[in-house]
Design a protein around this motif. Structure first.
Motif, short mmCIF file in Angstrom:
data_model
loop_
_atom_site.label_atom_id
_atom_site.label_comp_id
_atom_site.label_asym_id
_atom_site.label_seq_id
_atom_site.Cartn_x
_atom_site.Cartn_y
_atom_site.Cartn_z
N ASP A 79 0.85 -1.19 0.00
CA ASP A 79 0.00 0.00 0.00
C ASP A 79 0.89 1.24 0.00
OD1 ASP A 79 -2.13 -1.76 0.33
OD2 ASP A 79 -2.63 -1.08 2.35
N ASP A 98 -0.97 8.12 -2.97
CA ASP A 98 -0.67 8.77 -4.25
C ASP A 98 -0.12 10.18 -3.99
OD1 ASP A 98 -2.86 10.51 -3.80
OD2 ASP A 98 -4.17 9.43 -5.18
N ARG A 139 -3.63 4.26 -1.57
CA ARG A 139 -3.85 3.36 -2.71
C ARG A 139 -3.46 1.95 -2.27
NH1 ARG A 139 -7.20 6.28 -5.72
NH2 ARG A 139 -6.35 8.36 -5.94
N SER A 140 -4.29 0.99 -2.62
CA SER A 140 -4.05 -0.38 -2.17
C SER A 140 -2.92 -1.02 -2.98
CB SER A 140 -5.31 -1.22 -2.32
OG SER A 140 -5.55 -1.51 -3.69
N ASP A 172 -4.21 -2.51 -6.21
CA ASP A 172 -4.41 -1.53 -7.29
C ASP A 172 -3.07 -1.10 -7.89
OD1 ASP A 172 -7.15 -1.61 -7.08
OD2 ASP A 172 -7.31 0.30 -5.98
N LEU A 173 -2.09 -0.82 -7.05
CA LEU A 173 -0.76 -0.42 -7.55
C LEU A 173 -0.13 -1.54 -8.36
CD1 LEU A 173 0.54 1.39 -4.37
CD2 LEU A 173 -0.22 2.45 -6.50
#
Length: 165
Positions: A129, A132, A138-139, A142-143
């Motif tokens: 995590d 941004d 942001r998890s 997701d990244l």
């Protein structure tokens, strides 16, 4: 990268996938390159002698396997890796490791720009995590997915470890 202070991560099975690929490569007699980040910044978790700069026991290099020490995110930068690969006529590379949106992405981008045929095993990489630019959390998942999307097609083919096995 196993330190709790690194934060929440995704892809908890990544080390098992890396180990399976490593075992398959060794059994097939394929060359294996291990990359170790050794920071030049005191206090970094990658400072030589810290746990973060060591290989995990299950993924440690065997005698005769090439080890690249890098000092920045890109394993090709000032490391001699490109020369080592060219000397052995190695053109196809498979990438695994941590972290997807840092070292993996930077190294794959360089390899792709240098003309190597690159594969990234998505399930054998992970990240953490991170906020941004606006400070919004942001998890890791997701990244991870965005980093892989950045690489897909332009620099590499993103696949699963089972596809490579």
């Amino acid at each position: 990268m196993a330190e709790p202070k690194a934060g929440a991560r995704n892809n908890r099975q990544a080390e098992d996938r890396i180990a399976a690929l490593l075992q398959a490569w060794r059994a097939a007699g394929r060359p294996v390159v291990h990359v170790r980040h050794l920071s030049r910044s005191p206090g970094s978790p990658f400072w030589p002698g810290q746990r973060g700069a060591e290989f995990q026991d299950a993924l440690a290099p065997l005698a005769g396997e090439h080890v690249v020490d890098k000092h920045v995110t890109d394993a090709f930068a000032h490391s001699g890796l490109e020369h080592w690969l060219h000397q052995r006529s190695i053109r196809q590379l498979v990438f695994v490791g941590v972290s997807t949106n840092m070292s993996v992405e930077a190294t794959v981008r360089s390899a792709g720009c240098l003309g190597f045929d690159c594969r990234v095993a998505a399930d054998a990489c992970y990240t953490f995590d991170r906020p941004d630019l606006d400070g919004q959390p942001r998890s890791a998942e997701d990244l991870h997915r965005v980093a892989l999307a950045n690489l897909q097609g332009e620099y590499a083919q993103v696949c699963q470890s089972a596809d490579l096995l």
